[in-house]
Design a protein around this motif. Sequence first.
Motif, mmCIF file in Angstrom:
data_model
loop_
_atom_site.group_PDB
_atom_site.id
_atom_site.type_symbol
_atom_site.label_atom_id
_atom_site.label_comp_id
_atom_site.label_asym_id
_atom_site.label_seq_id
_atom_site.Cartn_x
_atom_site.Cartn_y
_atom_site.Cartn_z
ATOM 1 N N LEU A 161 0.460 -1.196 -0.021
ATOM 2 C CA LEU A 161 0.021 0.191 0.115
ATOM 3 C C LEU A 161 0.921 1.053 -0.472
ATOM 4 O O LEU A 161 1.925 1.336 1.188
ATOM 5 N N PHE A 162 0.587 2.382 -0.741
ATOM 6 C CA PHE A 162 1.531 3.455 -1.444
ATOM 7 C C PHE A 162 0.886 4.166 -2.274
ATOM 8 O O PHE A 162 0.079 4.146 -3.017
ATOM 9 N N SER A 163 1.105 5.632 -2.265
ATOM 10 C CA SER A 163 0.727 6.890 -2.920
ATOM 11 C C SER A 163 1.060 6.511 -4.215
ATOM 12 O O SER A 163 3.138 6.976 -3.952
ATOM 13 N N GLN A 164 0.625 6.574 -4.739
ATOM 14 C CA GLN A 164 1.169 7.006 -6.596
ATOM 15 C C GLN A 164 -0.006 7.212 -7.312
ATOM 16 O O GLN A 164 -1.089 7.299 -7.036
ATOM 17 N N THR A 165 0.864 7.452 -8.375
ATOM 18 C CA THR A 165 -0.637 8.015 -9.805
ATOM 19 C C THR A 165 -0.109 6.780 -10.647
ATOM 20 O O THR A 165 0.622 5.797 -11.206
ATOM 21 N N ASN A 166 -1.541 6.759 -11.257
ATOM 22 C CA ASN A 166 -1.915 5.980 -12.026
ATOM 23 C C ASN A 166 -2.075 6.030 -13.496
ATOM 24 O O ASN A 166 -2.694 7.116 -13.631
ATOM 25 N N VAL A 167 -0.976 5.831 -14.322
ATOM 26 C CA VAL A 167 -0.785 6.261 -15.443
ATOM 27 C C VAL A 167 -1.122 5.604 -16.330
ATOM 28 O O VAL A 167 -1.070 5.887 -18.016
ATOM 29 N N THR A 168 -1.850 4.486 -16.411
ATOM 30 C CA THR A 168 -2.323 3.949 -17.511
ATOM 31 C C THR A 168 -3.730 4.076 -17.655
ATOM 32 O O THR A 168 -4.195 3.722 -18.011
ATOM 33 N N THR A 179 -3.908 9.877 -8.819
ATOM 34 C CA THR A 179 -2.723 9.839 -7.272
ATOM 35 C C THR A 179 -3.715 9.359 -6.268
ATOM 36 O O THR A 179 -3.989 10.397 -5.576
ATOM 37 N N ASN A 180 -3.569 8.250 -6.030
ATOM 38 C CA ASN A 180 -3.719 8.090 -4.689
ATOM 39 C C ASN A 180 -4.059 7.019 -3.725
ATOM 40 O O ASN A 180 -2.440 6.580 -4.383
ATOM 41 N N ILE A 181 -4.310 6.719 -3.037
ATOM 42 C CA ILE A 181 -3.039 5.474 -2.526
ATOM 43 C C ILE A 181 -3.808 4.308 -2.996
ATOM 44 O O ILE A 181 -4.793 3.875 -3.018
ATOM 45 N N GLN A 182 -2.594 3.443 -3.311
ATOM 46 C CA GLN A 182 -2.961 2.046 -4.303
ATOM 47 C C GLN A 182 -2.097 1.002 -3.931
ATOM 48 O O GLN A 182 -0.925 1.084 -3.438
ATOM 49 N N ASN A 183 -2.278 -0.115 -4.682
ATOM 50 C CA ASN A 183 -1.574 -1.535 -4.588
ATOM 51 C C ASN A 183 -0.290 -1.001 -5.447
ATOM 52 O O ASN A 183 -0.398 -1.481 -6.652
ATOM 53 N N ILE A 184 0.986 -1.470 -5.096
ATOM 54 C CA ILE A 184 2.208 -2.236 -5.638
ATOM 55 C C ILE A 184 2.504 -4.079 -5.704
ATOM 56 O O ILE A 184 2.542 -4.042 -5.018
ATOM 57 N N ASP A 185 1.951 -4.423 -7.006
ATOM 58 C CA ASP A 185 2.001 -5.533 -7.101
ATOM 59 C C ASP A 185 3.197 -6.379 -6.139
ATOM 60 O O ASP A 185 2.769 -7.005 -5.826
ATOM 61 N N LYS A 186 4.291 -5.775 -6.564
ATOM 62 C CA LYS A 186 5.334 -7.111 -5.719
ATOM 63 C C LYS A 186 6.029 -5.649 -5.737
ATOM 64 O O LYS A 186 7.315 -4.693 -6.821
ATOM 65 N N VAL A 187 7.404 -6.040 -4.437
ATOM 66 C CA VAL A 187 8.602 -5.593 -3.295
ATOM 67 C C VAL A 187 8.982 -6.914 -3.096
ATOM 68 O O VAL A 187 8.558 -7.193 -1.994
ATOM 69 N N GLU A 246 13.733 -3.660 -3.744
ATOM 70 C CA GLU A 246 13.629 -3.360 -4.868
ATOM 71 C C GLU A 246 12.126 -3.550 -5.044
ATOM 72 O O GLU A 246 11.592 -4.840 -4.662
ATOM 73 N N ILE A 247 11.492 -2.367 -5.492
ATOM 74 C CA ILE A 247 9.597 -2.468 -6.994
ATOM 75 C C ILE A 247 10.665 -3.755 -7.738
ATOM 76 O O ILE A 247 11.326 -3.526 -8.800
ATOM 77 N N LEU A 248 9.577 -4.984 -8.094
ATOM 78 C CA LEU A 248 9.883 -5.858 -8.474
ATOM 79 C C LEU A 248 8.451 -5.903 -9.943
ATOM 80 O O LEU A 248 8.852 -6.547 -11.522
ATOM 81 N N LYS A 249 7.559 -5.106 -9.463
ATOM 82 C CA LYS A 249 6.183 -4.971 -10.416
ATOM 83 C C LYS A 249 5.645 -4.401 -9.817
ATOM 84 O O LYS A 249 5.139 -4.601 -8.681
ATOM 85 N N ASN A 250 5.182 -3.150 -11.103
ATOM 86 C CA ASN A 250 4.596 -2.545 -10.440
ATOM 87 C C ASN A 250 3.323 -1.612 -11.937
ATOM 88 O O ASN A 250 3.761 -0.794 -12.936
ATOM 89 N N ASP A 251 2.120 -1.828 -12.180
ATOM 90 C CA ASP A 251 1.598 -2.164 -13.647
ATOM 91 C C ASP A 251 1.091 -1.023 -13.371
ATOM 92 O O ASP A 251 1.075 -0.541 -15.053
ATOM 93 N N LYS A 252 0.607 -0.584 -12.706
ATOM 94 C CA LYS A 252 0.327 1.101 -11.805
ATOM 95 C C LYS A 252 0.906 2.325 -12.992
ATOM 96 O O LYS A 252 0.643 3.009 -13.265
ATOM 97 N N PHE A 253 2.181 2.380 -12.412
ATOM 98 C CA PHE A 253 3.615 3.040 -12.691
ATOM 99 C C PHE A 253 4.507 1.897 -13.145
ATOM 100 O O PHE A 253 5.129 2.281 -12.253
ATOM 101 N N PRO A 254 4.678 1.740 -14.052
ATOM 102 C CA PRO A 254 6.047 1.143 -14.745
ATOM 103 C C PRO A 254 7.124 1.620 -14.066
ATOM 104 O O PRO A 254 8.264 0.842 -14.416
ATOM 105 N N ALA A 255 7.370 2.789 -14.795
ATOM 106 C CA ALA A 255 9.040 3.790 -14.309
ATOM 107 C C ALA A 255 9.464 3.476 -12.946
ATOM 108 O O ALA A 255 10.807 3.774 -12.696
ATOM 109 N N SER A 256 8.216 2.962 -11.709
ATOM 110 C CA SER A 256 8.785 2.587 -10.223
ATOM 111 C C SER A 256 9.583 1.069 -10.749
ATOM 112 O O SER A 256 11.204 0.522 -10.241
ATOM 113 N N VAL A 257 9.706 0.522 -11.208
ATOM 114 C CA VAL A 257 10.395 -0.928 -11.414
ATOM 115 C C VAL A 257 11.374 -0.679 -11.636
ATOM 116 O O VAL A 257 11.924 -0.661 -12.213
#
Length: 419
Positions: free
Chosen positions: A252-259, A265-273, A304-315
């Motif tokens: 759970l983290f605040s990020q921007t969904n660029v898709t 921009t709100n609290i979203q789920n990051i796929d895998k860390v 390390e961020i391994l997967k984040n479909d809503k904000f790919p630049a973070s992978v």
Amino acid sequence: SDETHNMHGLSLRTNTRGEWDFEAALTHYEFAADRTRQPSTALPAAAAGGAGTVSYGDGTGWRTADARAVWRPAGSGHELTFGAHYDRYILSTLTMNATNWIAAATTTRKDFFGGKSATTALYVQDAWKFLPAWTLTAGLRYERWKAFDGELANATSWLTYARRSESFLSPKLSLSHDLDARWRLRASLGRAYRMPTVSEMFQGSISAGSIINSDPNLRAERATSAELTAERALDNGLLRLTLFRDDVRDTLFSQTNVTVFPNVTNIQNIDKVRTDGIELAYNAENVFVRGLDVSGGLTYADAEILKNDKFPASVGERMPRIPDWRLNASATWRQSEKLAWTLGLRHSGRQHNTLDGSDINPDTYGGTSRYTLWDARVNWKLDKHVRLAIGVDNLTDQRAFVHHPYPARTWLLELRGTL
């Protein structure tokens, strides 16, 4: 801002080390009064009052209850622990328009968000010494979580969130082996969950009669953690080395969904860390001289961020707010039975506030600094029932940031009495 927060706690415990021991604890934290006034005009007009807003957080808070029992059947090699947990969180934030923000002369509602969550849990654990040098520990925790009474309003509309509930099972397993009287090896594996908070789910806004900028259907974080530990018993203390790995899904983290368009921009789920790390800890009494106790821990973590479909630049980037190096250490000199002096050290290495690592200047507002802070404290036992402590955090008044500034030099005074 004007705030009055009340915190209450009560705990009861037995420590017989016999066949049975019990423990119970209650806590209650409440925002008895919480008011923030803010102008909507610029200086110099704002200094004379004028239009603005007043926000009230009264009623926000939480309460917890825990009960635990330990059973050590004579001659069995087992130590069973079982217990129950309950927590309840309440969020209430009302913002009113004001004709005079200094005098809090409120008029109409601007917005409101609030809600509640509660968790009920049962758990059991058995530490079984099945051979003289071997101990197997197994445990299971069941949690029932619910979120309810979620509400969101603006000046003209009042909307409610749907009630939701989920259940979770968290197992753990650990095996330890005593190589000899001084060395112990331990391997552990466990699963744990972190449910979204009421503010993460219910804090949002209304547009065209619909809820936006919040997600009441956020998934719980799921962490699978493993560690290998070696412990060395010293003549006057303990030395421990631990290798660990944490795989967390749906962080759970605040990020921007660029898709989506427009971006949200709100609290979203990051796929895998994934976090890999190593920790060295040391605790000892009477180090070098009688009465000098030393303890501390040094940790290196690679998150390390391994997967984040809503904000790919973070992978491939480091997870924010997790420093590469962290050190906490303290030394206490017990000058006498009544007087003790403590010096503490806190160090944090480089870390980021942004998911894509774009915050390249850490030493300013909005950044996260490296820092090395010193703390000091003196404890004086006035008699067998009363203790007085005087301390200072950030002794050298270092300027550092974690988005906002860290507290500057802070003095503490504590008086404690026991029956």
